[in-house]
Design an enzyme around this catalytic site. Structure first.
Site, PDB file in Angstrom:
ATOM      1  N   GLY A 281       0.351  -1.125  -0.047  1.00  0.00           N
ATOM      2  CA  GLY A 281      -0.308  -0.061   0.038  1.00  0.00           C
ATOM      3  C   GLY A 281       0.809   0.892   0.201  1.00  0.00           C
ATOM      4  N   GLU A 323       4.749  -5.841   1.480  1.00  0.00           N
ATOM      5  CA  GLU A 323       4.222  -7.041   0.831  1.00  0.00           C
ATOM      6  C   GLU A 323       3.975  -5.529   0.037  1.00  0.00           C
ATOM      7  OE1 GLU A 323       1.579 -10.967   1.742  1.00  0.00           O
ATOM      8  OE2 GLU A 323       0.720  -8.734   1.048  1.00  0.00           O
ATOM      9  N   PRO A 324       5.182  -5.017  -0.677  1.00  0.00           N
ATOM     10  CA  PRO A 324       4.884  -4.107  -1.847  1.00  0.00           C
ATOM     11  C   PRO A 324       4.521  -4.005  -3.102  1.00  0.00           C
ATOM     12  CG  PRO A 324       7.067  -3.610  -0.954  1.00  0.00           C
ATOM     13  CD  PRO A 324       6.321  -4.651  -0.701  1.00  0.00           C
ATOM     14  N   GLY A 325       3.883  -3.208  -4.117  1.00  0.00           N
ATOM     15  CA  GLY A 325       3.772  -3.917  -5.101  1.00  0.00           C
ATOM     16  C   GLY A 325       3.389  -2.591  -6.162  1.00  0.00           C
ATOM     17  N   ARG A 326       2.933  -1.849  -5.720  1.00  0.00           N
ATOM     18  CA  ARG A 326       2.425  -0.166  -6.794  1.00  0.00           C
ATOM     19  C   ARG A 326       3.959   0.272  -6.547  1.00  0.00           C
ATOM     20  NH1 ARG A 326      -1.824   2.348  -7.451  1.00  0.00           N
ATOM     21  NH2 ARG A 326      -2.873   1.254  -5.742  1.00  0.00           N
ATOM     22  N   ARG A 367      -7.101   2.889 -14.292  1.00  0.00           N
ATOM     23  CA  ARG A 367      -7.857   3.166 -13.737  1.00  0.00           C
ATOM     24  C   ARG A 367      -8.896   5.106 -13.441  1.00  0.00           C
ATOM     25  NH1 ARG A 367      -3.053   4.484 -11.400  1.00  0.00           N
ATOM     26  NH2 ARG A 367      -4.056   4.824  -9.095  1.00  0.00           N
ATOM     27  N   TYR A 371     -11.816   4.858 -11.245  1.00  0.00           N
ATOM     28  CA  TYR A 371     -11.439   5.414  -9.367  1.00  0.00           C
ATOM     29  C   TYR A 371     -10.877   6.925 -10.073  1.00  0.00           C
ATOM     30  CZ  TYR A 371      -7.829   1.583  -8.962  1.00  0.00           C
ATOM     31  OH  TYR A 371      -7.358   0.396  -8.851  1.00  0.00           O
ATOM     32  N   CYS A 398     -14.639   2.924 -26.704  1.00  0.00           N
ATOM     33  CA  CYS A 398     -16.268   3.713 -27.793  1.00  0.00           C
ATOM     34  C   CYS A 398     -17.401   3.577 -26.444  1.00  0.00           C
ATOM     35  CB  CYS A 398     -17.092   2.331 -28.263  1.00  0.00           C
ATOM     36  SG  CYS A 398     -16.859   2.030 -29.567  1.00  0.00           S
ATOM     37  N   GLU A 399     -16.819   4.504 -25.800  1.00  0.00           N
ATOM     38  CA  GLU A 399     -17.088   5.451 -23.346  1.00  0.00           C
ATOM     39  C   GLU A 399     -16.579   6.716 -23.944  1.00  0.00           C
ATOM     40  OE1 GLU A 399     -18.643   3.487 -21.652  1.00  0.00           O
ATOM     41  OE2 GLU A 399     -18.170   1.308 -22.236  1.00  0.00           O
TER      42      GLU A 399
HETATM   43  C1  LIG Z   1      -2.874  -5.475  -3.705  1.00  0.00           C
HETATM   44  C2  LIG Z   1      -1.519  -5.558  -2.212  1.00  0.00           C
HETATM   45  C3  LIG Z   1      -0.520  -5.611  -1.981  1.00  0.00           C
HETATM   46  C4  LIG Z   1       0.326  -4.711  -2.666  1.00  0.00           C
HETATM   47  O1  LIG Z   1      -0.928  -3.353  -2.653  1.00  0.00           O
HETATM   48  P1  LIG Z   1      -0.137  -1.464  -3.288  1.00  0.00           P
HETATM   49  O2  LIG Z   1      -0.852  -0.552  -3.062  1.00  0.00           O
HETATM   50  O3  LIG Z   1       0.325  -2.197  -4.940  1.00  0.00           O
HETATM   51  O4  LIG Z   1       1.719  -2.188  -2.495  1.00  0.00           O
HETATM   52  C5  LIG Z   1      -0.078  -6.232  -0.831  1.00  0.00           C
HETATM   53  N1  LIG Z   1      -0.140  -7.446   0.207  1.00  0.00           N
HETATM   54  C6  LIG Z   1      -1.931  -7.462  -0.210  1.00  0.00           C
HETATM   55  C7  LIG Z   1      -2.703  -8.446   0.444  1.00  0.00           C
HETATM   56  C8  LIG Z   1      -2.951  -6.895  -1.758  1.00  0.00           C
HETATM   57  O5  LIG Z   1      -4.155  -7.363  -1.881  1.00  0.00           O
END
Ligand SMILES: *Cc1c(COP(=O)(O)O)cnc(C)c1O
Length: 470
Positions: A281, A323-326, A367, A371, A398-399
């Site tokens: 997050g 758990e970083p993603g973004r 995105r 949102y 087409c939106e």
């Molecule tokens: C989506 C998610 C993440 C990653 O979130 P980011 O905002 O991309 O860092 C990590 N853990 C869980 C369980 C998630 O659902």
């Protein structure tokens, strides 16, 4: 995933003059992005050359930047938490963007891979990620997904409900797992803290699909249930509180609740969970006004907070996972589009808005429509005129809601055939892509040290028609 960045006032957009000609905001664009005479390069390659070779729309990922972001999390968290006596594992949240190459980069930089479907597991497996370096979460795992995770000896399965704990136990037993070879399980907890963008809320009420409620007592119940099954090993509790979070307070509050929960379980059962997962997050900058989470200082403040809470509770800080993603994938990537139709429209307020259509849109970046997410972009193949217009970048779907960027200053002489680069599209762009209007999904091109490599190729009409059995 995620919430909206602060909305930019359209009236302000044109005010500071031709922002197009300003320098690149380094916190928004990939690390290797450079401007020379108004034309953009990434990874040492001019975008005009990238477009000549790979076409548009394309995602261009700066490999060195991705690796640097991955390392930043590992190094910052390990050093902050080693100061309070705790180890850290970083799981890259594959859902933000996963491909075989990216999984290998994460693995080589010392990260594990967090998956939530068989498809994500398949990519990680193809990349050769060891089972112990993978995690599986998700609120509605299929039996096949759970079995695959057990057979693959994943590092942990994050259980999302009481029923699922029973199901994992059953499947573990059926797979011959015993007290001597238990399946590591975490219990997903909702701590009442929800965050995203600048704000967070803390509530005892839980009205969402994920996890077991802390306030309602189900979280503790879930942990005790795991302890009843010898074929399961209760690794810890897991709480992911939201996405695109730009303030450290919510993370700290969440960490406190998790330590308290761990202590409650200890008091009730004598079992001390070896690990806590604090989720992902971490917010990034999509537009220059955004303040990204500063990873080293967040790691520091989290470690300090947890050490203080642990002392207060007369316990220690356990092994931590995040758990970083973004925050890893997002900033490393730009989307390149070719400009097509340009139209000037006068709004009800008498403002002239220039609609700049590009050759992708909501199928490669949902995105904004999903949102209201905001992005920034620039004319990427040349400097353009000093005079700017109030532009809206729209896709070809087409939106009428197929908008990439609502308000943006672009040089007044923007024309068909120009290249537009949109920044910070690495997370939840390609991974959420669709075939709406039967558009072909764009490729992902890795760039590094003046060389480019296709890591996910562009879809073809044959790919599309391969699924259509007529
Ligand atoms: C989506 C998610 C993440 C990653 O979130 P980011 O905002 O991309 O860092 C990590 N853990 C869980 C369980 C998630 O659902």
């Amino acid at each position: 995933m995620g919430t909206v960045s602060p909305q930019v006032d359209p009236a302000e957009i044109l005010k500071p003059g031709p922002s197009q000609r300003a320098a690149l905001a380094s916190h928004v664009w990939p690390q290797s992005a450079r401007l020379a005479g108004g034309s953009l390069s990434v990874g040492g390659i001019d975008v005009a050359d990238l477009v000549a070779e790979h076409g548009t729309p394309s995602f261009i990922v700066d490999e060195s930047h991705f690796r640097a972001r991955a390392r930043l999390f590992v190094e910052s968290f390990r050093s902050a938490f080693s100061a309070v006596g705790a180890d850290v594992d970083v799981y890259y949240a594959g859902k933000s963007f996963l491909s075989v190459a990216v999984a290998k980069w994460a693995d080589e930089e010392g990260l594990r891979i967090d998956t939530c479907t068989a498809g994500e597991m398949a990519v990680a497996e193809r990349a050769g990620i060891a089972g112990e370096n993978m995690g599986l979460h998700g609120n509605n795992k299929s039996e096949a997904e759970i079995v695959r995770a057990i057979r693959g000896s994943v590092g942990r399965i994050v259980a999302d409900s009481l029923v699922e704990i029973e199901q994992i136990a059953q499947l573990a037993e059926a797979e011959g797992r015993t007290a001597a070879s238990p399946v590591p399980v975490m219990v997903r907890v909702t701590t009442g803290i929800h965050a995203g963008g600048h704000e967070f809320i803390s509530t005892a009420r839980e009205d969402q699909k994920f996890g077991l409620s802390l306030a309602g007592g189900q979280a503790l119940e879930g942990m005790e249930l795991v302890l009843k099954f010898p074929q399961l090993r209760l690794l810890g509790a897991h709480a992911h509180i939201g996405s695109q979070i730009q303030d450290s307070t919510a993370f700290e509050l969440n960490a406190r609740k998790m330590l308290e929960l761990r202590k409650s379980l200890e008091e009730k059962t004598g079992y001390v969970m070896p690990e806590l997962d604090l989720g992902g997050g971490y917010g990034i900058a999509y537009v220059p006004e955004d303040q990204p989470i500063d990873v080293p200082s967040l790691a520091q403040s989290l470690a300090q907070t947890m050490a203080a809470v642990a002392t207060e509770l007369n316990t220690s800080v356990p092994r931590i996972s995040i758990e970083p993603g973004r925050s890893i994938a997002g900033p490393t990537t730009v989307t390149l589009y070719t400009v097509g139709t340009i139209k000037n429209v006068t709004t009800d307020e008498g403002i002239v808005r220039t609609y700049v259509s590009v050759d992708g849109g909501m199928s490669d970046n949902i995105r904004p429509a999903l949102y209201g997410a905001v992005y920034t972009a620039r004319l990427a193949n040349r400097e353009g005129s000093e005079e700017a217009v109030l532009a809206r970048i729209v896709g070809k779907h087409c939106e009428s809601g197929d908008i990439v960027i609502n308000d943006l200053a672009l040089p007044a002489d923007v024309q068909r055939g120009d290249i537009i680069a949109v920044a910070a599209t690495g997370a939840y762009g390609r991974s959420m892509a669709s075939n709406y209007n039967n558009l072909l999904k764009p490729p992902v091109i890795a760039v590094k040290d003046g060389a480019s490599r296709v890591i996910v190729r562009r879809e073809t009409e044959d790919d599309l028609l391969a699924l259509d059995l007529g």
